[in-house]
Design a protein around this motif. Structure first.
Motif, short mmCIF file in Angstrom:
data_model
loop_
_atom_site.label_atom_id
_atom_site.label_comp_id
_atom_site.label_asym_id
_atom_site.label_seq_id
_atom_site.Cartn_x
_atom_site.Cartn_y
_atom_site.Cartn_z
N HIS A 150 0.86 -1.19 0.00
CA HIS A 150 0.00 0.00 0.00
C HIS A 150 0.89 1.23 0.00
O HIS A 150 1.72 1.42 0.89
CB HIS A 150 -0.94 -0.02 1.21
N ARG B 214 -3.24 4.81 -2.21
CA ARG B 214 -3.12 3.45 -1.64
C ARG B 214 -2.84 2.38 -2.70
O ARG B 214 -2.01 1.50 -2.50
CB ARG B 214 -4.45 3.12 -0.95
N HIS C 58 2.31 -3.71 6.76
CA HIS C 58 1.36 -2.60 6.54
C HIS C 58 1.42 -1.61 7.71
O HIS C 58 2.06 -1.83 8.71
CB HIS C 58 -0.07 -3.14 6.49
N GLU D 33 1.61 3.79 3.02
CA GLU D 33 2.06 3.25 4.30
C GLU D 33 3.58 3.28 4.35
O GLU D 33 4.24 2.25 4.35
CB GLU D 33 1.47 1.85 4.49
ZN LIG Z 1 -2.10 -1.64 4.11
#
Ligand SMILES: [Zn+2]
Length: 420
Positions: free
Chosen positions: A172, A230, A297, A175
């Motif tokens: 992602h 994202r 994450h 992050e």
């Molecule tokens: Zn994530």
């Protein structure tokens, strides 16, 4: 837009505050009129509606509570759904600006975040410096926009079929702490091999594989355009991007993802439709034998074990629960940060995720008798900064995760999970 390296706030342009933080950070997207709210006691049905709604961006999930980025108009929509929410951040724009003021140029690598090109160079230099135990593969395949996706292998073992640990990072884009902590773990292993008995012993009997960028295009885009992006950068109609962590070939498109391209959890046109998912899945399947796999994450401080797609227990539930709980206890000992150890599903299903796939039969077909103990870790924090985690938290976040990583690897090495 500015390109100078300076620590100064340069001023205001077209209403957006522009900070000069490094030669490479440059934001075009603004977040005026957006807020982050924390909503509680969400039913599964409400969650399904909220999580697939375009313009509604779920930032974190904990038990029956979610943090959601919405426009002020969409707050009304949530209210009409009968959802109870409180304000967490009343201006996303200000939250991002506050973060940008901290993106100064520092002496130490782990005191700041870095852009894709610089991180690649950093890994190349480390691989040269520690060439006795590092094998660097410049690419396991190209991303949609043609960026390399490198793999870093670290081991002191020369034995054939050495057991492997597979860590993938930055799936992602926003992050940032995910990639930073992965770099921290790599650096820790390299600096301590030959100096620290535990690390030396582990690396002499295990091979670590790191994929620093599962989503290099998305990551580059968070530096050039939209800090809060994202998904990957697959162009789409009417919206761009596929959520790579809903695109793996495990219960793909079942009810923990969205078929709407404008949703933040859009699962793509088919399982492994995205080059980034394909590259990582193929690479994983060509290794043997992987006994542990972590998808990194943020945020929410969670250690998530299988499954995400069903509330049924996995065949290894007692073992995986014990591992997750011990990791939690080791983490809290370092800086007193509490991580919750739980099944991925919590209350709400997620499907087509990397960590469920790591544990699945599909991923482990060529893995001998072994099954990878796939987990997801959500790093700092608990929503105070969310994805805008200040860079001075990289080192403490790395420090607190190291004992848990060592334990996870040693535990599985001693007693790997087997296919049943
Ligand atoms: Zn994530």
């Amino acid at each position: 837009m500015q390109k100078a390296t300076s620590l100064l706030l340069l001023g205001s342009l077209f209403g957006a505050l522009i900070y000069s933080v490094s030669a490479s950070y440059n934001r075009k997207q603004t977040y005026d009129n957006q807020v982050v709210i924390r909503c509680s006691s969400i039913s599964r049905v409400q969650y399904q509606t909220i999580s697939t709604q375009p313009g509604v961006d779920i930032w974190a999930i904990k038990k029956d509570q979610i943090d959601v980025r919405v426009s002020r108009e969409n707050m009304m929509w949530l209210r009409q759904l009968g959802v109870h929410c409180t304000m967490l951040h009343d201006s996303v724009e200000q939250l991002v600006q506050k973060f940008e003021q901290k993106l100064t140029v520092k002496q130490e690598w782990f005191e700041e975040y870095h852009k894709y090109d610089d991180i690649i160079k950093w890994y190349e230099e480390l691989a040269d410096q520690y060439s006795n135990i590092v094998t660097y593969y410049p690419t396991i395949g190209k991303s949609y926009e043609g960026r390399d996706m490198p793999a870093v292998h670290i081991t002191g073992s020369t034995a054939p079929n050495t057991f492997k640990m597979y860590f993938q990072c930055q799936i992602h884009a926003r992050e940032w702490i995910s990639g930073a902590v992965c770099g921290y773990i790599v650096n820790y292993l390299l600096e301590n091999y030959g100096n620290n008995e535990d690390v030396t012993k582990l690396l002499d009997s295990l091979e670590f594989i790191f994929i620093p960028f599962v989503n290099p295009d998305g990551y580059a885009y968070t530096w050039s355009n939209d800090r809060l992006w994202r998904k990957n950068r697959r162009p789409g109609t009417p919206c761009d991007g596929v959520d790579l962590n809903r695109n793996y070939d495990d219960h793909w498109s079942e009810n923990g993802s969205s078929n709407n391209p404008c949703s933040e959890t859009y699962h793509g046109t088919g399982p492994e439709s995205e080059p980034e998912t394909q590259n990582t899945a193929n690479y994983f399947k060509n290794q043997n034998a992987i006994i542990g796999a972590i998808d990194w994450h943020s945020y929410g401080q969670l250690i998530l074990r299988p499954y995400g797609w069903t509330s049924e227990d996995s065949p290894d539930e007692p073992r995986l629960k014990a591992i997750g709980d011990e990791m939690r206890d080791l983490i809290i000992d370092v800086h007193d940060e509490y991580y919750t150890s739980q099944k991925g599903i919590g209350l709400y299903p997620t499907t087509g995720t990397a960590s469920d796939w790591f544990y699945s039969d599909n991923a482990n077909l060529n893995n001998g008798d072994y099954r990878a103990a796939g987990i997801t870790i959500e790093l700092r924090d608990n929503g105070q900064s969310g994805f805008l985690l200040p860079p001075d938290q990289i080192i403490p976040n790395g420090e607190e995760i190291i004992p848990a990583v060592m334990y996870y690897a040693n535990n599985l090495l001693e007693n790997p999970l087997k296919m049943v």
